[in-house]
Design a protein around this motif. Structure first.
Motif, mmCIF file in Angstrom:
data_model
loop_
_atom_site.group_PDB
_atom_site.id
_atom_site.type_symbol
_atom_site.label_atom_id
_atom_site.label_comp_id
_atom_site.label_asym_id
_atom_site.label_seq_id
_atom_site.Cartn_x
_atom_site.Cartn_y
_atom_site.Cartn_z
ATOM 1 N N ALA A 157 8.795 8.600 11.543
ATOM 2 C CA ALA A 157 7.705 7.844 10.519
ATOM 3 C C ALA A 157 7.815 7.729 9.477
ATOM 4 C CB ALA A 157 7.440 7.551 12.304
ATOM 5 N N ARG A 158 7.293 8.891 9.383
ATOM 6 C CA ARG A 158 6.602 8.869 7.971
ATOM 7 C C ARG A 158 7.692 8.271 6.630
ATOM 8 N NH1 ARG A 158 4.298 13.629 9.879
ATOM 9 N NH2 ARG A 158 5.779 14.679 8.915
ATOM 10 N N GLU A 159 9.054 8.752 6.411
ATOM 11 C CA GLU A 159 10.009 8.346 5.992
ATOM 12 C C GLU A 159 10.216 6.405 5.868
ATOM 13 O OE1 GLU A 159 12.390 8.700 2.914
ATOM 14 O OE2 GLU A 159 10.821 10.505 3.406
ATOM 15 N N LYS A 160 10.172 6.106 7.269
ATOM 16 C CA LYS A 160 9.692 4.637 7.189
ATOM 17 C C LYS A 160 9.122 3.866 7.091
ATOM 18 C CE LYS A 160 11.607 1.350 10.676
ATOM 19 N NZ LYS A 160 11.967 0.723 11.796
ATOM 20 N N LEU A 161 8.366 4.449 7.198
ATOM 21 C CA LEU A 161 6.727 3.967 6.064
ATOM 22 C C LEU A 161 6.845 4.121 4.773
ATOM 23 C CD1 LEU A 161 4.014 2.533 6.060
ATOM 24 C CD2 LEU A 161 2.938 5.168 6.782
ATOM 25 N N LEU A 162 6.881 5.619 4.102
ATOM 26 C CA LEU A 162 7.121 5.315 2.777
ATOM 27 C C LEU A 162 8.429 4.248 2.369
ATOM 28 C CD1 LEU A 162 6.966 9.105 2.084
ATOM 29 C CD2 LEU A 162 5.525 7.240 1.644
ATOM 30 N N TYR A 163 9.782 4.393 2.969
ATOM 31 C CA TYR A 163 10.784 3.273 2.880
ATOM 32 C C TYR A 163 10.396 1.727 2.493
ATOM 33 C CZ TYR A 163 15.360 0.294 2.625
ATOM 34 O OH TYR A 163 15.910 -0.107 2.564
ATOM 35 N N ARG A 164 9.336 1.476 3.581
ATOM 36 C CA ARG A 164 9.040 0.033 3.505
ATOM 37 C C ARG A 164 8.064 -0.247 2.732
ATOM 38 N NH1 ARG A 164 12.799 -2.814 6.637
ATOM 39 N NH2 ARG A 164 12.846 -2.614 8.536
ATOM 40 N N LEU A 165 7.216 0.735 1.844
ATOM 41 C CA LEU A 165 5.923 0.642 0.775
ATOM 42 C C LEU A 165 7.207 -0.034 -0.409
ATOM 43 C CD1 LEU A 165 3.339 2.694 1.380
ATOM 44 C CD2 LEU A 165 2.989 0.588 1.929
ATOM 45 N N SER A 166 8.243 1.082 -0.750
ATOM 46 C CA SER A 166 9.281 0.917 -1.648
ATOM 47 C C SER A 166 9.892 -0.057 -2.011
ATOM 48 C CB SER A 166 10.290 2.369 -1.371
ATOM 49 O OG SER A 166 11.516 1.992 -0.699
ATOM 50 N N GLU A 167 10.017 -0.724 -0.975
ATOM 51 C CA GLU A 167 10.308 -2.058 -0.791
ATOM 52 C C GLU A 167 9.784 -3.121 -1.651
ATOM 53 O OE1 GLU A 167 11.563 -3.355 2.840
ATOM 54 O OE2 GLU A 167 13.786 -2.812 2.264
ATOM 55 N N GLN A 168 8.628 -2.655 -1.904
ATOM 56 C CA GLN A 168 7.372 -4.000 -2.177
ATOM 57 C C GLN A 168 7.607 -4.194 -4.041
ATOM 58 O OE1 GLN A 168 3.814 -2.119 -0.861
ATOM 59 N NE2 GLN A 168 3.799 -3.525 1.554
ATOM 60 N N THR A 169 8.222 -3.285 -4.394
ATOM 61 C CA THR A 169 8.394 -2.817 -5.734
ATOM 62 C C THR A 169 9.136 -4.154 -6.215
ATOM 63 O OG1 THR A 169 7.741 -0.325 -5.325
ATOM 64 C CG2 THR A 169 9.405 -1.398 -7.838
ATOM 65 N N HIS A 170 10.241 -4.176 -5.198
ATOM 66 C CA HIS A 170 11.460 -5.362 -5.326
ATOM 67 C C HIS A 170 10.729 -7.290 -5.787
ATOM 68 C CE1 HIS A 170 13.533 -1.629 -6.154
ATOM 69 N NE2 HIS A 170 13.366 -1.157 -4.855
ATOM 70 N N ILE A 171 9.756 -7.023 -4.407
ATOM 71 C CA ILE A 171 9.503 -8.120 -3.607
ATOM 72 C C ILE A 171 8.192 -8.419 -4.696
ATOM 73 C CG2 ILE A 171 7.795 -9.243 -2.096
ATOM 74 C CD1 ILE A 171 8.514 -6.725 0.285
ATOM 75 N N LEU A 172 7.208 -7.440 -5.689
ATOM 76 C CA LEU A 172 6.343 -7.477 -6.236
ATOM 77 C C LEU A 172 6.959 -8.463 -7.036
ATOM 78 C CD1 LEU A 172 3.137 -7.359 -6.771
ATOM 79 C CD2 LEU A 172 3.526 -5.079 -7.715
ATOM 80 N N ILE A 173 6.191 -9.675 -7.753
ATOM 81 C CA ILE A 173 6.754 -10.294 -9.129
ATOM 82 C C ILE A 173 6.236 -9.591 -10.030
ATOM 83 C CG2 ILE A 173 5.790 -12.503 -10.323
ATOM 84 C CD1 ILE A 173 6.225 -14.404 -7.653
ATOM 85 N N PRO A 174 7.053 -9.137 -11.561
ATOM 86 C CA PRO A 174 6.684 -8.511 -12.615
ATOM 87 C C PRO A 174 5.150 -8.819 -12.818
ATOM 88 C CG PRO A 174 8.996 -9.239 -12.401
ATOM 89 C CD PRO A 174 8.340 -9.616 -11.370
ATOM 90 N N GLY A 175 4.345 -8.088 -13.323
ATOM 91 C CA GLY A 175 2.797 -8.507 -13.614
ATOM 92 C C GLY A 175 1.969 -8.036 -12.661
ATOM 93 N N GLY A 176 2.810 -8.115 -11.293
ATOM 94 C CA GLY A 176 2.098 -8.187 -10.270
ATOM 95 C C GLY A 176 0.955 -7.428 -9.502
ATOM 96 N N GLN A 177 0.116 -7.280 -8.485
ATOM 97 C CA GLN A 177 -0.504 -6.460 -8.310
ATOM 98 C C GLN A 177 -0.443 -5.870 -7.099
ATOM 99 O OE1 GLN A 177 -4.494 -9.055 -8.934
ATOM 100 N NE2 GLN A 177 -5.596 -7.692 -9.971
ATOM 101 N N LYS A 178 -1.118 -5.133 -7.065
ATOM 102 C CA LYS A 178 -0.455 -3.863 -5.766
ATOM 103 C C LYS A 178 -1.903 -2.942 -5.148
ATOM 104 C CE LYS A 178 3.551 -1.900 -4.553
ATOM 105 N NZ LYS A 178 4.331 -1.371 -4.479
ATOM 106 N N LEU A 179 -2.276 -3.426 -3.650
ATOM 107 C CA LEU A 179 -3.731 -2.947 -3.638
ATOM 108 C C LEU A 179 -3.382 -2.251 -2.352
ATOM 109 C CD1 LEU A 179 -6.832 -3.120 -3.716
ATOM 110 C CD2 LEU A 179 -7.228 -5.235 -2.558
#
Length: 550
Positions: A157-179
Motif C-alpha cells: 500500500a505504501r509503495e502504491k501511494l508513492l507511485y501515485r504521487l510520483s505520477e503527479q510530476t508528469h501531470i504538473l504543468i512546468p512552473g506549477g505548484q504542489k501542496l
C-alpha cells in the motif's frame, strides 16, 4: 478594480459567516499565498485546514479563472468534499459575486468556472489519490490528507501511494505548484519525505512546547505549564494545579511537584486555539485516543503510527565499544567494556532464492553473564553467495564477507537459515572457512511456523525488560533518504498482523537471541536461600539389626 490578497479575501468571507478568526488562520493565509513550488501545511485535527483550503481554492480562481487545480484526497468522496466546499464559497463570497466568478459547468468531480478557456481540464478536478488521473493537467496539485492508515498499512500500500504521487510530476504543468496538507500516521511518514525535498513548511502543533516524563513525582520545565495530562486513553486525566500538583518558579525553571507518582506525564504550554479547544474538550479528546502515538501524531504532529509499536527501538540501550579478547591465568576470555562476554551468536539469513527479499542479513549478538544481549552487528552481505578464481578456489562473495566477521569477532558457530538457498549457502560457507583456515561450526536451521510470532517471542520480552543493548554501528547506518537506520525502521513498522513486510534484519536478530540460552546471572548465585522451618514431623534416628539368614 484591484483584486485582494488571500488574507483579505478570507476575512471578507469570515465576516459574511460571522466567524471569529484566530490569529494562526491569518498565518496560514500568508503561507498559502506564497508557498512557492512545494509546500507542506500541517495542523492538528479540527483546526480548520479543510475550510481554509475551500476558501483558498475559490481565491485562486477569483484571481485567475484559467488556473487549473487537481485536488487529491485519500478517496474520491474525501476529495469531493473540498470540491463542493469551494463551489459553496464562490456562491456566497461577495467578491466572487462582484467579479462574476462562479461554477459554469461540470459535476463535482470536475467543473469549470466562468472565464476559463481550457475545454479539457477542469478548474477543479477532485479525485482520490489511488484513482487514475494520468491524463490530467494542472497548475497546482493539492494532496489533502492522502496519508491515512488504509493506504500505508502494508508495504504494498505504501509503495502504491508513492507511485501515485510520483505520477503527479508528469501531470504538473512546468512552473506549477504542489501542496501537501495533513497529519502523519506512521514513523515512515510521507510528510517527512516532503520536508527533505526542501518544501516550505508551516507546522502548527496543538501545543508549541512539550515535555514528557515517566514514573515521576517531580520535574522541571523551562516554560510556564498550562496543560498537564496524566496517562492516555480512558485512564487519562487533566491534572489541576493546587489539587494534583504545585508549581514553584525558581527564576529559570518551573518546578512541578505532584501529589502522587504518575507513570506518564505530558506537560504542555498554551494551546494553539484555546477559545475553541478548552481544557474540558482536550481532556475528552485525550481520553478518546487509544494510544499515546495516536495523540502525538494527530495533535502534536509527530511522525508516529496511530497504533502501538510492539518493538520500540528506543527501548534499546546504545553503546560504543568493541569486544576485546584477553588471556589471563592460562585461559582466554572476552570483555566488552567492563562486562564479560560469555557467548556470541551469529545468524545468517540468505536472500537469494526468496520471493520479495533483497537483503542477505547477518546479525551478531554478544551475551554477558548477567543476561544482557548486545546487538553488535547487523549487516547486509552483497553480491554472489560465493565467487571463485580461474582455479576454482573461493576468493569472495557473501560467504567470504561472513568469514571476515567470524575472524574479527572469533565467532565459534554460525546458524544459517535453510529456507530458500540455505543448503547451498551452508556448503559455500564451509568451503570459504576451509580456504581461510578458520575454525567455526556451521549449523543449518529450517524455520517453521509463523515468522511474526517467532520474531515477537524472541525480541519483545528482552526488549521491554531492558536487556537489549545496541551498538552505534547498527544505529548510525541510515537508509537512503531516512533519519534512522533500516533496522530501526523495521522495528518501528513491524506489525504482527501483516505477513508480508520488511523484516530481514529483525528475523536474523531474533535468531541470535534464541540460539543462546537464557542466563539469570552470577549475581543471583550469591543470594542465600531463605529456607523456611521444617514443620513436617519425623520419627528421629532408629538403629536396627538386619538378619538375612533363614
Amino acid at each position: 478594480m484591484v483584486k485582494v490578497d488571500f488574507a483579505t479575501f478570507y476575512l471578507v468571507y469570515a465576516e459574511v459567516l460571522n466567524w471569529v478568526v484566530p490569529d494562526f488562520h491569518l498565518e496560514v493565509c500568508d503561507f498559502l499565498q506564497d508557498y512557492g513550488t512545494l509546500g507542506l501545511l500541517m495542523m492538528p485535527r479540527g483546526h480548520g485546514k479543510s475550510t481554509i483550503l475551500d476558501v483558498y481554492n475559490a481565491w485562486k480562481l477569483y484571481i485567475n479563472p484559467d488556473h487549473l487545480i487537481l485536488h487529491q484526497g485519500a478517496t474520491d468522496p474525501d476529495a469531493y468534499k473540498v470540491s463542493r466546499g469551494t463551489e459553496q464559497v464562490m456562491d456566497r463570497h461577495p467578491l466572487c459575486q462582484l467579479f462574476g466568478v462562479k461554477k459554469a459547468r461540470g459535476e463535482t468531480q470536475k467543473w469549470w468556472v466562468s472565464g476559463s478557456t481550457d475545454v479539457r481540464h477542469g478548474s477543479i478536478h477532485a479525485r482520490g489519490i489511488l484513482s487514475n488521473v494520468t491524463g490530467a493537467r494542472a497548475n497546482e496539485i493539492q494532496n489533502d490528507d492522502v496519508e491515512v492508515p488504509s493506504n500505508i498499512g502494508t508495504p504494498e500500500a505504501r509503495e502504491k501511494l508513492l507511485y501515485r504521487l510520483s505520477e503527479q510530476t508528469h501531470i504538473l504543468i512546468p512552473g506549477g505548484q504542489k501542496l501537501f496538507v495533513g497529519t502523519p500516521h506512521t514513523h515512515d511518514s510521507l510528510y517527512t519525505r516532503i520536508k527533505k525535498l526542501g518544501a516550505k513548511c508551516l507546522i502548527l502543533k496543538m501545543f508549541e512546547k512539550e515535555k514528557r516524563f515517566e514514573q515521576i513525582i517531580e520535574c522541571l520545565v523551562d516554560y510556564k505549564p498550562v496543560y498537564i495530562f496524566s496517562g492516555i486513553g480512558t485512564t487519562s486525566k487533566l491534572l489541576k494545579e493546587g489539587e494534583d500538583y504545585q508549581i514553584v518558579y525558581t527564576g529559570h525553571f518551573y518546578k512541578i511537584t505532584f501529589d502522587e507518582s504518575h507513570y506518564l506525564i505530558d506537560v504542555y504550554s498554551e494551546a494553539l486555539w484555546p477559545e475553541r479547544f478548552t481544557p474540558a474538550i482536550m481532556e475528552e479528546r485525550r481520553r478518546e485516543c487509544r494510544t499515546i502515538n495516536e495523540w502525538d501524531s494527530q495533535y502534536q504532529l509527530h511522525a508516529k503510527p496511530v497504533g502501538d509499536v510492539r518493538l520500540d527501538p528506543d527501548k534499546m540501550i546504545p553503546y560504543d565499544c568493541e569486544p576485546v579478547l584477553m588471556r589471563a591465568n592460562g585461559e582466554y576470555f572476552m570483555m566488552l567494556g567492563e562486562r564479560r562476554v560469555v557467548g556470541i551468536t551469529a545468524r545468517w539469513d540468505p536472500s537469494s532464492g526468496k520471493i520479495k527479499s533483497d537483503i542477505s542479513a547477518v546479525a551478531v549478538t554478544l551475551h554477558d553473564d548477567l543476561g544482557n544481549k548486545y546487538w553488535h552487528r547487523s549487516v547486509a552481505l552483497k553480491g554472489e553467495v560465493v565467487t571463485h578464481n580461474e582455479n576454482g578456489e573461493i576468493i569472495g562473495g557473501q560467504a567470504w564477507q561472513l568469514c571476515d566477521l567470524i575472524e574479527t569477532y572469533h565467532i565459534p558457530r554460525v546458524v544459517i537459515e535453510t529456507n530458500g538457498i540455505g543448503g547451498f549457502a551452508a556448503a559455500a560457507l564451509k568451503g570459504a572457512l576451509k580456504a581461510r583456515r578458520l575454525r567455526c561450526g556451521v549449523v543449518e536451521h529450517h524455520s517453521t511456523g509463523a515468522k511474526n510470532k517467532r520474531i515477537l517471542e524472541a525480541i519483545e520480552g528482552p526488549l521491554v525488560s531492558g536487556l537489549v543493548w545496541v551498538h552505534v554501528s547498527v544505529i548510525d547506518t541510515p537508509e537512503e533518504g531516512e533519519n534512522s537506520s533500516v533496522q530501526y525502521k523495521q522495528m518501528r513498522m513491524f506489525n504482527p498482523a501483516i505477513t508480508d513486510q520488511e523484516d530481514d534484519y529483525l528475523d536474523s536478530f531474533a535468531g541470535t537471541l534464541t540460539d543462546s540460552p537464557e542466563r539469570v546471572g552470577k549475581i543471583h548465585r550469591t543470594n542465600e536461600v531463605n529456607e523456611g522451618p521444617n514443620w513436617r514431623g519425623n520419627s528421629g534416628v532408629v538403629e536396627a539389626t538386619l538378619d538375612f539368614e533363614n
